[in-house]
Scaffold this motif. Structure first.
Motif, PDB file in Angstrom:
ATOM      1  N   MET A   1       0.851  -1.190   0.000  1.00 58.39           N
ATOM      2  CA  MET A   1       0.000   0.000   0.000  1.00 58.39           C
ATOM      3  C   MET A   1       0.884   1.237   0.000  1.00 58.39           C
ATOM      4  SD  MET A   1      -3.152   1.091   2.492  1.00 58.39           S
ATOM      5  CE  MET A   1      -4.315   2.335   1.921  1.00 58.39           C
ATOM      6  N   SER A   2       0.631   2.129  -0.929  1.00 57.49           N
ATOM      7  CA  SER A   2       1.382   3.379  -1.019  1.00 57.49           C
ATOM      8  C   SER A   2       0.695   4.466  -0.202  1.00 57.49           C
ATOM      9  CB  SER A   2       1.481   3.833  -2.473  1.00 57.49           C
ATOM     10  OG  SER A   2       2.119   2.861  -3.252  1.00 57.49           O
ATOM     11  N   ILE A   3       1.463   5.502   0.121  1.00 58.03           N
ATOM     12  CA  ILE A   3       0.849   6.698   0.702  1.00 58.03           C
ATOM     13  C   ILE A   3      -0.090   7.298  -0.334  1.00 58.03           C
ATOM     14  CG2 ILE A   3       1.327   9.056   1.447  1.00 58.03           C
ATOM     15  CD1 ILE A   3       3.873   8.028   2.729  1.00 58.03           C
ATOM     16  N   GLN A   4      -1.325   7.526   0.081  1.00 54.97           N
ATOM     17  CA  GLN A   4      -2.360   7.951  -0.850  1.00 54.97           C
ATOM     18  C   GLN A   4      -2.403   9.483  -0.946  1.00 54.97           C
ATOM     19  OE1 GLN A   4      -4.426   5.364  -2.392  1.00 54.97           O
ATOM     20  NE2 GLN A   4      -2.737   4.203  -1.482  1.00 54.97           N
ATOM     21  N   THR A   5      -2.340   9.980  -2.170  1.00 51.48           N
ATOM     22  CA  THR A   5      -2.494  11.427  -2.366  1.00 51.48           C
ATOM     23  C   THR A   5      -3.967  11.830  -2.395  1.00 51.48           C
ATOM     24  OG1 THR A   5      -2.384  11.099  -4.758  1.00 51.48           O
ATOM     25  CG2 THR A   5      -0.332  11.606  -3.622  1.00 51.48           C
ATOM     26  N   GLY A   6      -4.829  10.859  -2.538  1.00 50.15           N
ATOM     27  CA  GLY A   6      -6.273  11.108  -2.544  1.00 50.15           C
ATOM     28  C   GLY A   6      -6.993   9.772  -2.503  1.00 50.15           C
ATOM     29  N   PHE A   7      -8.306   9.821  -2.644  1.00 50.47           N
ATOM     30  CA  PHE A   7      -9.084   8.584  -2.613  1.00 50.47           C
ATOM     31  C   PHE A   7      -8.833   7.750  -3.867  1.00 50.47           C
ATOM     32  CE2 PHE A   7     -11.827  11.443   0.033  1.00 50.47           C
ATOM     33  CZ  PHE A   7     -11.577  10.789   1.234  1.00 50.47           C
ATOM     34  N   SER A   8      -8.937   6.441  -3.703  1.00 48.98           N
ATOM     35  CA  SER A   8      -8.733   5.543  -4.849  1.00 48.98           C
ATOM     36  C   SER A   8      -9.853   5.678  -5.868  1.00 48.98           C
ATOM     37  CB  SER A   8      -8.656   4.093  -4.358  1.00 48.98           C
ATOM     38  OG  SER A   8      -9.923   3.669  -3.872  1.00 48.98           O
ATOM     39  N   GLY A   9     -11.026   6.048  -5.404  1.00 45.03           N
ATOM     40  CA  GLY A   9     -12.183   6.191  -6.291  1.00 45.03           C
ATOM     41  C   GLY A   9     -13.018   4.928  -6.383  1.00 45.03           C
ATOM     42  N   VAL A  10     -12.458   3.797  -5.969  1.00 51.48           N
ATOM     43  CA  VAL A  10     -13.185   2.531  -6.078  1.00 51.48           C
ATOM     44  C   VAL A  10     -14.443   2.557  -5.206  1.00 51.48           C
ATOM     45  CG1 VAL A  10     -13.060   0.049  -5.613  1.00 51.48           C
ATOM     46  CG2 VAL A  10     -11.124   1.234  -6.664  1.00 51.48           C
ATOM     47  N   GLY A  11     -14.308   3.100  -4.007  1.00 51.17           N
ATOM     48  CA  GLY A  11     -15.452   3.145  -3.108  1.00 51.17           C
ATOM     49  C   GLY A  11     -16.590   3.988  -3.655  1.00 51.17           C
ATOM     50  N   PHE A  12     -16.259   5.117  -4.250  1.00 55.64           N
ATOM     51  CA  PHE A  12     -17.301   5.973  -4.812  1.00 55.64           C
ATOM     52  C   PHE A  12     -17.899   5.350  -6.075  1.00 55.64           C
ATOM     53  CE2 PHE A  12     -14.515   9.167  -2.640  1.00 55.64           C
ATOM     54  CZ  PHE A  12     -15.392   9.410  -1.589  1.00 55.64           C
ATOM     55  N   GLU A  13     -17.048   4.659  -6.852  1.00 53.26           N
ATOM     56  CA  GLU A  13     -17.573   3.972  -8.027  1.00 53.26           C
ATOM     57  C   GLU A  13     -18.511   2.841  -7.621  1.00 53.26           C
ATOM     58  OE1 GLU A  13     -13.919   2.926  -9.852  1.00 53.26           O
ATOM     59  OE2 GLU A  13     -13.637   4.869 -10.815  1.00 53.26           O
ATOM     60  N   GLY A  14     -18.307   2.312  -6.408  1.00 55.32           N
ATOM     61  CA  GLY A  14     -19.204   1.281  -5.912  1.00 55.32           C
ATOM     62  C   GLY A  14     -20.639   1.795  -5.782  1.00 55.32           C
ATOM     63  N   ILE A  15     -20.790   3.076  -5.504  1.00 58.20           N
ATOM     64  CA  ILE A  15     -22.143   3.661  -5.427  1.00 58.20           C
ATOM     65  C   ILE A  15     -22.808   3.569  -6.795  1.00 58.20           C
ATOM     66  CG2 ILE A  15     -23.441   5.764  -4.951  1.00 58.20           C
ATOM     67  CD1 ILE A  15     -21.118   6.611  -3.105  1.00 58.20           C
ATOM     68  N   ALA A  16     -22.049   3.921  -7.843  1.00 51.58           N
ATOM     69  CA  ALA A  16     -22.591   3.848  -9.200  1.00 51.58           C
ATOM     70  C   ALA A  16     -22.914   2.415  -9.591  1.00 51.58           C
ATOM     71  CB  ALA A  16     -21.585   4.457 -10.174  1.00 51.58           C
ATOM     72  N   VAL A  17     -22.034   1.492  -9.199  1.00 49.42           N
ATOM     73  CA  VAL A  17     -22.253   0.080  -9.520  1.00 49.42           C
ATOM     74  C   VAL A  17     -23.538  -0.416  -8.855  1.00 49.42           C
ATOM     75  CG1 VAL A  17     -21.360  -2.258  -9.122  1.00 49.42           C
ATOM     76  CG2 VAL A  17     -19.831  -0.459  -9.931  1.00 49.42           C
ATOM     77  N   ALA A  18     -23.719  -0.075  -7.587  1.00 45.80           N
ATOM     78  CA  ALA A  18     -24.920  -0.509  -6.864  1.00 45.80           C
ATOM     79  C   ALA A  18     -26.175   0.097  -7.475  1.00 45.80           C
ATOM     80  CB  ALA A  18     -24.804  -0.123  -5.388  1.00 45.80           C
ATOM     81  N   LEU A  19     -26.084   1.367  -7.865  1.00 39.40           N
ATOM     82  CA  LEU A  19     -27.250   2.043  -8.437  1.00 39.40           C
ATOM     83  C   LEU A  19     -27.642   1.394  -9.752  1.00 39.40           C
ATOM     84  CD1 LEU A  19     -29.210   4.402  -8.124  1.00 39.40           C
ATOM     85  CD2 LEU A  19     -27.570   5.850  -9.318  1.00 39.40           C
ATOM     86  N   LEU A  20     -26.655   1.172 -10.626  1.00 38.49           N
ATOM     87  CA  LEU A  20     -26.965   0.545 -11.914  1.00 38.49           C
ATOM     88  C   LEU A  20     -27.419  -0.893 -11.724  1.00 38.49           C
ATOM     89  CD1 LEU A  20     -26.960   0.876 -15.001  1.00 38.49           C
ATOM     90  CD2 LEU A  20     -24.625   0.003 -15.021  1.00 38.49           C
ATOM     91  N   GLY A  21     -26.886  -1.569 -10.726  1.00 37.82           N
ATOM     92  CA  GLY A  21     -27.256  -2.958 -10.478  1.00 37.82           C
ATOM     93  C   GLY A  21     -28.508  -3.133  -9.656  1.00 37.82           C
ATOM     94  N   ALA A  22     -29.243  -2.043  -9.436  1.00 45.35           N
ATOM     95  CA  ALA A  22     -30.520  -2.084  -8.704  1.00 45.35           C
ATOM     96  C   ALA A  22     -30.368  -2.716  -7.321  1.00 45.35           C
ATOM     97  CB  ALA A  22     -31.568  -2.837  -9.512  1.00 45.35           C
ATOM     98  N   ASN A  23     -29.170  -2.620  -6.760  1.00 50.37           N
ATOM     99  CA  ASN A  23     -28.911  -3.079  -5.394  1.00 50.37           C
ATOM    100  C   ASN A  23     -29.190  -4.560  -5.186  1.00 50.37           C
ATOM    101  OD1 ASN A  23     -28.163  -0.455  -4.181  1.00 50.37           O
ATOM    102  ND2 ASN A  23     -30.270   0.085  -4.698  1.00 50.37           N
TER     103      ASN A  23
END
Length: 348
Positions: free
Chosen positions: A264-286
């Motif tokens: 794991m590297s020192i993070q300069t910001g969020f990976s974005g995977v977690g926020f993309e998970g919101i889009a995935v859940a929304l498109l996948g109708a949860n």
């Protein structure tokens, strides 16, 4: 016309089509050929076994992040904190994987379980605040994303850093890497995290649909007052829902730490995977199956964007716009429903 499950399937399909269509218009307006661009995108997704392996690698953490959001949503909660839960899970998995060497049959499950536990504990806090003090989980989870980001960086800087601004690499006994899968895909970065993601999908489906506790969680999601009147412990179910959602996010971190990167590297910001998970859940109708299919689509778009850029010079950011358009159309599904219902009434 369209009812129930048919409508639930139709809306994501229409949203995907509309997103790609509007993306094509944007390409034309900005001077690119959408046919060439989408052809290159498809080649980057399915052109050969290497691309397919990279697609699977990309979709793996998206599945787990999407399940985290979807599971909480089915209980009436909005887990915006997947990013933070993923990061603490990632760091925990890497720490366990690099701290000592042990037989793989012990070391790998221990690292994965520790990541899931770390994500669950991180989600327990907003769950407890929601259940006992009625503090809105959206605000708490967003703030905890930032706490996780800075805390993880601080821990790496203080205790785990090596040259390269990162932690030490994990031992092979804690790795999800698969020489078998890599040999099948021309040595892409695909790893056994996809097995964990598929098992997580099956767990979510079974738990929510085939168990009494899953029924309780869904009941709380539909109506908390009615659930409380029926004798269910609403507070306990809220906490449990957040804990399980956090465990899914922690597993997404394990997939990144033990599978793709090995550190794991020192993070300069969020990976974005977690926020993309919101889009995935929304498109996948949860739903578990919907999340899997949505992660497949988004993972393919993200992994194919590089090939599209290399072959046609279309900016990779345009794929992010297409994904945003797809989510926009899914979020605007009430318009599609209204149009279809209006046509149905007109036919009568």
């Amino acid at each position: 016309m369209f009812k129930g499950k048919a409508m639930g399937l139709l809306i994501p399909v229409l949203a995907t089509f509309l997103g790609l269509f509007v993306g094509a218009i944007l390409m034309l307006v900005t001077g690119y050929n959408p046919i060439d661009a989408y052809s290159a995108l498809l080649e980057g997704m399915f052109g050969d076994s290497y691309y397919i392996g990279e697609l699977i690698r990309t979709m793996t953490p998206l599945i787990l992040a999407g399940l985290s959001v979807a599971f909480a949503y089915r209980s009436g909660l909005f887990n915006i904190g997947v990013e933070g839960q993923l990061m603490v899970g990632w760091l925990t998995a890497v720490y366990i994987g690099a701290a000592f060497e042990a037989p793989m049959i012990i070391h790998l499950p221990l690292s994965i379980a520790a990541a899931a536990l770390a994500g669950a504990l991180w989600a327990f806090i907003p769950g407890l605040l929601k259940a006992k003090l009625h503090v809105h989980e959206v605000i708490v989870t967003i703030m905890m994303n930032y706490i996780a980001l800075y805390m993880v960086n601080a821990i790496i800087r203080a205790y785990l850093i090596i040259p390269g601004e990162r932690t030490e690499g994990i031992y092979p006994s804690a790795s999800l890497g698969s020489s078998f899968l890599q040999s099948l895909t021309e040595y892409s970065r695909v790893h056994y995290g996809i097995v964990i993601a598929i098992l997580a999908c099956l767990f979510m489906w079974f738990f929510l649909n085939k168990t009494t506790k899953g029924y309780e969680l869904r009941a709380v999601g539909y109506n908390r007052d009615a659930s409380n009147y029926a004798g269910m412990n609403v507070s306990r179910n809220i906490i449990l829902s957040m804990v399980i959602a956090g465990a899914f996010a922690g597993l997404a971190g394990a997939a990144e730490g033990l599978g793709t990167f090995g550190y794991m590297s020192i993070q300069t910001g969020f990976s974005g995977v977690g926020f993309e998970g919101i889009a995935v859940a929304l498109l996948g109708a949860n739903t578990a199956l919907g999340v899997f299919l949505a992660a497949f689509l988004f993972g393919g778009l993200k992994s194919g964007a590089l090939t599209m850029n290399q072959q046609t010079n279309v900016p990779e950011d345009l794929i992010s716009i297409v994904i945003a358009l797809i989510i926009f159309f899914v979020a605007s599904s009430y318009i599609i429903r209204a149009i279809l219902n209006k046509r149905k009434k007109g036919e009568k």
